[in-house]
Design an enzyme around this catalytic site. Structure first.
Site, PDB file in Angstrom:
ATOM      1  N   HIS B 115       0.869  -1.176   0.000  1.00  0.00           N
ATOM      2  CA  HIS B 115       0.000   0.000   0.000  1.00  0.00           C
ATOM      3  C   HIS B 115       0.907   1.228   0.000  1.00  0.00           C
ATOM      4  CE1 HIS B 115      -2.964   2.857   1.601  1.00  0.00           C
ATOM      5  NE2 HIS B 115      -3.905   1.969   1.350  1.00  0.00           N
ATOM      6  N   ASP B 186       2.775  -4.508   8.498  1.00  0.00           N
ATOM      7  CA  ASP B 186       1.547  -3.737   8.258  1.00  0.00           C
ATOM      8  C   ASP B 186       0.386  -4.734   8.329  1.00  0.00           C
ATOM      9  OD1 ASP B 186      -0.677  -2.603   7.141  1.00  0.00           O
ATOM     10  OD2 ASP B 186       0.282  -1.950   5.279  1.00  0.00           O
ATOM     11  N   GLN B 189      -4.766  -5.220   7.062  1.00  0.00           N
ATOM     12  CA  GLN B 189      -5.739  -6.131   6.459  1.00  0.00           C
ATOM     13  C   GLN B 189      -5.773  -7.507   7.124  1.00  0.00           C
ATOM     14  OE1 GLN B 189      -7.945  -5.268   4.319  1.00  0.00           O
ATOM     15  NE2 GLN B 189      -7.130  -3.250   3.788  1.00  0.00           N
ATOM     16  N   LYS B 212     -10.790  -0.415  10.271  1.00  0.00           N
ATOM     17  CA  LYS B 212     -10.939  -1.632   9.466  1.00  0.00           C
ATOM     18  C   LYS B 212     -11.348  -2.822  10.339  1.00  0.00           C
ATOM     19  CE  LYS B 212      -7.354  -0.279   6.160  1.00  0.00           C
ATOM     20  NZ  LYS B 212      -8.135   0.154   5.021  1.00  0.00           N
ATOM     21  N   CYS B 351      -4.861   2.077  -3.745  1.00  0.00           N
ATOM     22  CA  CYS B 351      -3.652   2.702  -3.157  1.00  0.00           C
ATOM     23  C   CYS B 351      -2.416   1.824  -3.321  1.00  0.00           C
ATOM     24  CB  CYS B 351      -3.840   3.057  -1.687  1.00  0.00           C
ATOM     25  SG  CYS B 351      -5.098   4.288  -1.421  1.00  0.00           S
TER      26      CYS B 351
END
Lengths: 302, 393
Positions: B115, B186, B189, B212, B351
């Site tokens: 991203h 990261d 997700q 999220k 993104c």
């Protein structure tokens, strides 16, 4: 994408009332500039329009597929139609300003800007079918003249005292007569059975004319058109200081009735199907007219 | 897991004509309990933590401590002080990029499917400090091992937001540590969809966003090993980041407060903790299983329509995400048409422009599922996709 040419004014108008459409108008504005520069629209507005309309048409899949596949072609068609429509509107406005009729000079077709006047669609008539007025068959027997008797130019008017369209035509007509002293009016009364007091008013006017006050009586009838009743005509005679006995005698005379019937028969024979009908040279105008229309027809004679 | 019961917890799913929301990889809906907890802060103790001695100040300080404990437990962090509250994943990564003390010539290694949040900070650092940014092929441990030499920091996405595939960050952490590199994960997700144990994975830093995972927007966290956080410099300095100051000097605060400059988003922190409690109560294992089931149904349906799915066709390898393209149709057209049927999906490059550009793709449509989505919703989506797919023929 050319569709933004249509989208911009539409969304700009809707944007006056909603932020949602202001945003879309802004996208259309950007899109338009890119289209003019032969660059693809990068705001996604074309995709939005294409996709949303396609989705709405999904109930008929073939139609949706056609719309989706030929969206670019359809966009061009819509844009061309829109431009033609704008051009037509502009031309109509020009005509309306210049001639008082959005369809241009000498037109008697329907005009959205002026449906009751310039188009001549509105008139008082007992005819269901419109006929062609034959200028050559115009018979002026019994006509009353307004203006200078020796004026070289003439307007012939077929009117009816109970017809509100004839009344409506009076103002512009009198204005033309006032501004053009070399024009006279031949007025022929054509009483229509569909109107109450039309025959009585026509006979009364003839009888007032016998005492030299036709036009004063004529103007009084139109002034009080809405309130005509059995006693109106004698009252008008009194008001105009006519000899009432002579007036009554005239009303009873068969010749008065005959004159009116003759005028009506002559009018129908010439093809007049409604009142008011104006004949100015070879120009036939049906229905109440704007000053500019009458003036233009008169000028054509000179 | 009782989906019907779960759906009752979301006001937006109980109105007239509730949306079919398949854009959960972008942001999720919030349960009533999260909104209630945030309202509670504003209605009952809208005050400052760690500063004021009055009862409101005390209450918000307690809630803040509880929230940090909840987050630490959720990720199985060793200490609560290893949790730093941030605005979002992007801020967490920027914090590391600016506070780790990266020097000219040092290498930061990322995957090739990051991203922008985990790409641009390093490109900026390359310009400003002169670090070197290198990439390896996403999920390819062989390539990763080849590139790991002399790397100072590995910064990798756990689960891709493009296609839902997940990297083996445990193995990456092991390899990174063997090569004296630190690793930042990261988890934007992955954290909302599967259990994450930072100690088992042995990762040095982890970042994620609250919005999220049923939490409020503008709220995220950074997990960092205590000893690493303590060595790091300021990211932002100011109120609450020092214990004392003179006109010429100051005494830095301990971690994590050192990295939490200014008045914090207390309602956000409290709401985020409540979201984690909600997820824990439902059970992330069950959430993951539910998403796999739905994604299998959805992916199989799309494949039958001739739609091309990004990444592996096996839905199990893609969590709750299905990135796809319908023939040569612009993906935005797909999402716009679905929106007409009250179905929300995402379209575009998500993104991750760099990966799409490198692969010469204009973008993709993406359906991303979560715990409140149902089989009926998937079936309705497929029914509409059937019509849309016909347009591409």
């Amino acid at each position: 994408m050319v569709i933004c040419i249509i989208a911009l004014p539409v969304f700009a108008l809707l944007g006056l009332f909603s932020l949602k459409y202001r945003i879309l108008a802004w996208e259309a504005f950007h899109c338009l500039f890119r289209t003019v520069a032969f660059k693809p629209c990068n705001t996604g507005l074309d995709l939005k329009i294409k996709s949303k309309f396609t989705a709405k048409l999904m109930w008929f899949p073939a139609l949706a597929r056609g719309f989706y596949k030929y969206f670019a072609v359809l966009s061009w068609i819509f844009v061309i139609l829109a431009l033609l429509s704008v051009a037509g509107t502009g031309y109509g406005l020009y005509n309306y300003i210049k001639y008082g009729n959005c369809n241009g000079p000498d037109s008697s077709a329907f005009c959205i800007f002026n449906p009751t006047r310039a188009g001549g669609e509105e008139q008082c008539s007992t005819f269901t079918q419109k006929t062609e007025v034959d200028v050559k068959k115009v018979n002026l027997t019994g006509a009353v003249v307004r203006g200078a008797l020796y004026a070289p130019y003439a307007i012939v008017e077929y009117g009816c005292y109970s017809c509100h369209y004839t009344k409506e035509a009076e103002s512009a007509l009198n204005q033309v007569l006032a501004n053009y002293p070399n024009v006279k009016l031949f007025y022929l009364d054509v009483p229509l059975d569909i109107h109450p007091y039309s025959v009585e008013a026509g006979e009364a006017a003839i009888c007032a004319g016998e005492q030299g006050k036709y036009w004063e009586y004529h103007d009084l009838i139109f002034e009080r058109q809405e309130s005509l009743n059995d006693s109106s005509f004698r009252a008008f005679a009194n008001e105009l200081k006519l000899s009432v006995s002579a007036f009554d005698k005239c009303l009873d005379a068969n010749s008065t009735k005959a004159q009116l019937e003759m005028q009506r028969d002559n009018a129908f024979a010439a093809g007049v199907y409604g009142t008011p009908t104006f004949i100015i040279g070879k120009t036939v105008l049906v229905g109440p007219q704007e000053y500019e229309v009458l003036e233009k027809a008169v000028k054509k004679l000179m | 897991m009782n989906v019907d019961k779960i759906r009752k917890d979301f006001a937006i799913l109980n109105g007239k004509n509730p949306p079919i929301y398949f854009d959960n990889a972008c942001t999720t809906f919030r349960p009533n309990s999260v909104l209630g907890k945030m309202n509670e802060y504003y209605e009952q103790y809208p005050s400052c933590a760690g500063r004021s001695n009055h009862r409101f100040g005390t209450r918000v300080t307690e809630e803040l401590i509880k929230a940090r404990r909840t987050v630490a437990d959720f990720f199985n962090a060793k200490k609560e002080s290893e949790i730093v509250f941030t605005r979002n994943t992007t801020e967490g990564i920027n914090l590391i990029a600016n506070a780790l003390g990266l020097k000219k010539g040092e290498i930061v290694l990322t995957s090739d499917k990051e991203h922008n949040s985990n790409l641009i900070p390093w490109l900026v650092k390359a310009k400003s400090v002169g670090i070197r940014h290198e990439t390896f092929k996403f999920g390819d441990l062989g390539d990763f091992e080849k590139k790991i030499k002399n790397v100072r920091l590995v910064s990798v996405v756990h689960t891709s937001n493009v296609d839902g595939t997940t990297q083996d960050v445990k193995e990456m952490a092991k390899i990174a540590h063997e090569n004296n590199a630190v690793i930042l994960v990261d988890a934007a997700q992955s954290a909302p969809h599967k259990p994450i144990d930072v100690r088992k994975l042995d990762i040095d830093f982890l970042v994620c966003s609250g919005h999220k995972m049923l939490g409020p927007s503008g709220m995220g966290i950074l997990y960092g090993k205590q000893e690493l956080l303590e060595k790091m410099d300021y990211f932002m300095a100011g109120g609450e980041t020092v214990t004392n100051s003179t006109y010429t000097s100051f005494v830095p605060e301990k971690v994590p407060e050192k990295f939490e400059a200014g008045l914090q988003n207390y309602a956000g922190i409290i709401g985020f903790a409540e979201a984690l409690r909600y997820l824990k109560k439902v059970g992330l294992g069950d959430v993951e299983k539910h998403e796999h089931e739905l994604n299998k149904r959805l992916s199989d349906g799309l494949l039958k329509l001739g739609v091309k799915i990004l990444g592996p066709e096996d839905a199990k390898l893609r969590g709750g995400v299905a990135g796809f393209n319908v023939g040569k149709m612009n993906p935005h057209e797909v999402s716009l048409m679905l929106d007409s049927y009250n179905i929300a999906i995402r379209s575009g490059m998500h993104c991750v422009h760099s990966w799409f550009n490198a692969n010469k793709l204009a973008g993709s449509a993406r359906a991303s599922l979560y715990l409140y989505n149902t089989k009926d919703e998937v079936d309705f989506f497929l029914e509409k996709m059937k019509d849309i797919a016909k347009l591409a023929r």
